[in-house]
Design an enzyme around this catalytic site. Structure first.
Site, mmCIF file in Angstrom:
data_model
loop_
_atom_site.group_PDB
_atom_site.id
_atom_site.type_symbol
_atom_site.label_atom_id
_atom_site.label_comp_id
_atom_site.label_asym_id
_atom_site.label_seq_id
_atom_site.Cartn_x
_atom_site.Cartn_y
_atom_site.Cartn_z
ATOM 1 N N HIS A 306 8.287 12.255 2.719
ATOM 2 C CA HIS A 306 6.927 11.248 3.149
ATOM 3 C C HIS A 306 6.100 11.731 4.251
ATOM 4 O O HIS A 306 6.999 12.259 5.459
ATOM 5 C CB HIS A 306 7.281 9.710 3.059
ATOM 6 C CG HIS A 306 6.201 8.966 2.975
ATOM 7 N ND1 HIS A 306 5.271 8.637 4.168
ATOM 8 C CD2 HIS A 306 5.537 8.480 1.957
ATOM 9 C CE1 HIS A 306 4.405 8.013 3.539
ATOM 10 N NE2 HIS A 306 4.224 7.832 2.576
ATOM 11 N N ASP A 363 7.010 6.846 -4.714
ATOM 12 C CA ASP A 363 6.488 7.275 -6.041
ATOM 13 C C ASP A 363 7.901 7.805 -6.934
ATOM 14 O O ASP A 363 7.532 8.228 -8.169
ATOM 15 C CB ASP A 363 5.859 8.709 -5.701
ATOM 16 C CG ASP A 363 4.502 8.319 -4.909
ATOM 17 O OD1 ASP A 363 3.745 7.499 -5.155
ATOM 18 O OD2 ASP A 363 4.473 9.166 -3.849
#
Length: 428
Positions: A306, A363
Site C-alpha cells: 500500500h 482490496d
C-alpha cells in the site's frame, strides 16, 4: 518558542515554520517560499506534501493505524452502522439517538429519483460502465436540486448530504438493473441503508430479496472501511474541485471519476481477476509467489502492499475475519478464497514480502466478500464510491467552512522550449 526549519538558498538563510499535528507529525510550511525566494518546491505526485489541515481521519502507515475522528477503525466492527459513521465523519462527532433517527429518516425521504432523472436511464447503453453512469447521474442531480447548489446553512447542507448519500445507492442499483435488462426495483422505506441497496439490486417483482443479517453487517463494514482514507486521489480531487467553490454534486461526481481509475478504486477488481486466472490456469499458490518475486516473469501479485501502509492494513485484518464469517454463514465454498488464504499464508512467511513490508491491503478480501453477495465485478468500484461518499462530503464541508481556504493551484517546473518565433505555414 515557535519551531522552525532553516533553509539556505543562494546565500540567504530562511526560517520556515514547522507545524505539528495532533499525533506529533511534523510539517515544514513552505507556503511563503515562492514569495520570499521566487523558487517553488518540486514534489512529484505530491507524495510528501500536505494538501491541507484536517480533523477528519488519521493514518499512521508504519503502525497500521486508521482512526475516524479519533476513533480506531477496530471499534466500529461490532454492530456496524454505516449511516452512523457517515454522520461521524461529516459532522465531527457520533450522533445521539435523535440525530441518527432524523438523519436516517432524511435518507429514507430522499432515496427516490426525480422521474426525469430516472427516465435518463432509458437512453444509456445497456453495456455502459456503471462508474460512467454514476458520475453522470451525480452531476445530473444538480439539474433537479438547484436549490442546493449554494449551501448557506447547516440545514441546507444536511439536506444536500442526505440526498447524495441516499440517492447514490438508488443510482447504483438502477445502473445494475439496466445492464441486466431487469425492471427497476424502487427503494423500500422500511429497509435500512444496506438492506435497501441489496433489495434494489436483487429483488424481483413480487418477491423481495431475503437478506441475512450477517451479510447486511458485512456490507455495512465494507462501506465503513471505505468511508474515508485521508488525502487519497479521489478525496484530493473533491477538495481541488471544491476549492473553486464548485457545488457538492459536481465535486463528488469528480471524485467518482478519480476513483474509476484502476490504480485507485479498481484495485479489488484486479485482485479477483488475478485469482480467477490462477484458478483457471491451475497454478499453485507457491508458483505465484515465486513468479511475483521474479521481475522478468510478467506476473503481478495484486492486493499486497500500500502507498501509505508499511504494516498490515487494519482494514484488511477486519475484512479477513468478516470473510470467514460470511462464508461460514452462506455455507458456500469459493475456490478463490482458498487461493487467497494460501497466498497470504505464504507471503507472510516469505522474507521477500516481509522485508519489503508487502502485506495484504483492503482490496485483497473486499472483492471476495462482494462476490459472495452476488455483486458483479463491474459494480465493485461503484460500491467503493457509495462507501467513500461520506468522506468526500466531510472533506468538502471542512474546506468550505475554512475561511482561509483558497483555490488549489499547484506550481510546475517548466521543461519546454525557450522563447522562439512563430513559423508561417509556407516556411515549415
Amino acid at each position: 518558542m515557535e519551531r522552525t526549519a532553516k533553509l539556505t538558498f543562494e546565500g540567504h538563510e530562511l526560517e520556515l515554520p514547522i507545524e505539528e499535528g495532533a499525533e506529533g507529525e511534523l510539517a515544514i510550511d513552505v507556503s511563503d517560499l515562492y514569495g520570499k525566494t521566487g523558487a517553488t518546491t518540486l514534489d512529484r505526485s505530491l507524495a510528501n506534501t500536505a494538501l491541507c489541515r484536517s480533523q477528519i481521519t488519521y493514518i499512521d502507515g508504519d503502525k497500521g493505524i486508521l482512526r475516524y475522528r479519533g476513533i480506531p477503525i477496530e471499534d466500529l466492527v461490532y454492530r456496524p452502522n454505516f449511516v452512523e459513521i457517515a454522520w461521524l465523519l461529516i459532522f465531527g462527532r457520533l450522533p445521539n439517538r435523535q440525530e441518527l433517527s432524523d438523519f436516517s429518516e432524511a435518507l429514507s425521504n430522499n432515496q427516490l429519483l426525480h422521474e426525469g432523472l430516472r427516465h435518463q436511464f432509458q437512453h444509456i447503453p445497456v453495456d455502459a460502465p456503471p462508474m460512467a453512469i454514476l458520475s453522470a447521474m451525480l452531476n445530473n442531480l444538480a439539474c433537479y436540486h438547484q436549490e442546493l447548489l449554494t449551501v448557506e446553512d447547516t440545514e441546507q447542507f444536511t439536506l444536500a448530504a442526505a440526498r447524495l448519500i441516499s440517492k447514490v445507492r438508488t443510482i447504483a442499483a438502477f445502473s445494475y438493473r439496466r445492464s441486466r435488462g431487469l425492471p427497476i426495483i424502487h427503494p423500500d422505506p422500511a429497509l435500512r441503508y444496506c438492506a435497501n441497496f441489496l433489495h434494489m439490486m436483487f429483488s424481483v417483482p413480487y418477491r423481495h430479496h431475503v437478506l441475512d443479517p450477517e451479510i447486511e453487517d458485512a456490507l455495512n463494514l465494507i462501506f465503513i472501511l471505505h468511508a474515508d482514507h485521508e488525502q487519497n486521489c479521489s478525496t484530493a480531487t473533491v477538495r481541488t474541485v471544491g476549492s473553486a467553490r464548485a457545488n457538492l454534486f459536481a465535486s463528488c461526481a469528480a471524485g467518482v471519476c478519480a476513483l474509476w481509475g484502476p490504480l485507485h478504486g479498481g484495485a479489488n477488481v484486479e485482485v479477483i481477476s488475478m485469482l480467477e486466472q490462477i484458478a483457471a490456469g491451475g497454478m499453485e499458490p507457491e508458483e505465484c509467489i515465486r513468479l511475483a518475486k521474479d521481475k522478468d516473469s510478467g506476473f503481478r501479485l495484486f492486493g499486497f502492499g500500500h502507498r501509505v501502509y508499511k504494516n498490515y492494513d487494519p482494514r484488511a485484518k477486519i475484512l479477513r475475519e468478516t470473510c470467514e464469517r460470511v462464508f461460514a454463514r452462506i455455507q458456500v465454498r469459493d475456490p478463490l478464497l482458498d487461493i487467497a488464504r494460501k497466498l497470504e499464508e505464504l507471503a507472510l512467511k516469505d522474507s521477500y514480502f516481509v522485508d519489503r513490508r508487502l502485506y495484504p491491503n483492503v482490496d485483497f478480501y473486499s472483492g471476495i466478500i462482494l462476490r459472495a453477495m452476488g455483486i458483479p465485478t463491474n459494480m465493485f468500484t461503484v460500491c467503493f464510491a457509495i462507501g467513500r461518499l461520506p468522506g468526500w462530503i466531510a472533506h468538502w464541508k471542512e474546506q468550505h467552512d475554512d475561511p482561509s481556504s483558497r483555490i488549489i493551484r499547484p506550481r510546475q517546473v517548466y521543461l519546454g522550449s525557450k522563447q522562439r518565433g512563430y513559423v508561417p505555414m509556407s516556411e515549415r
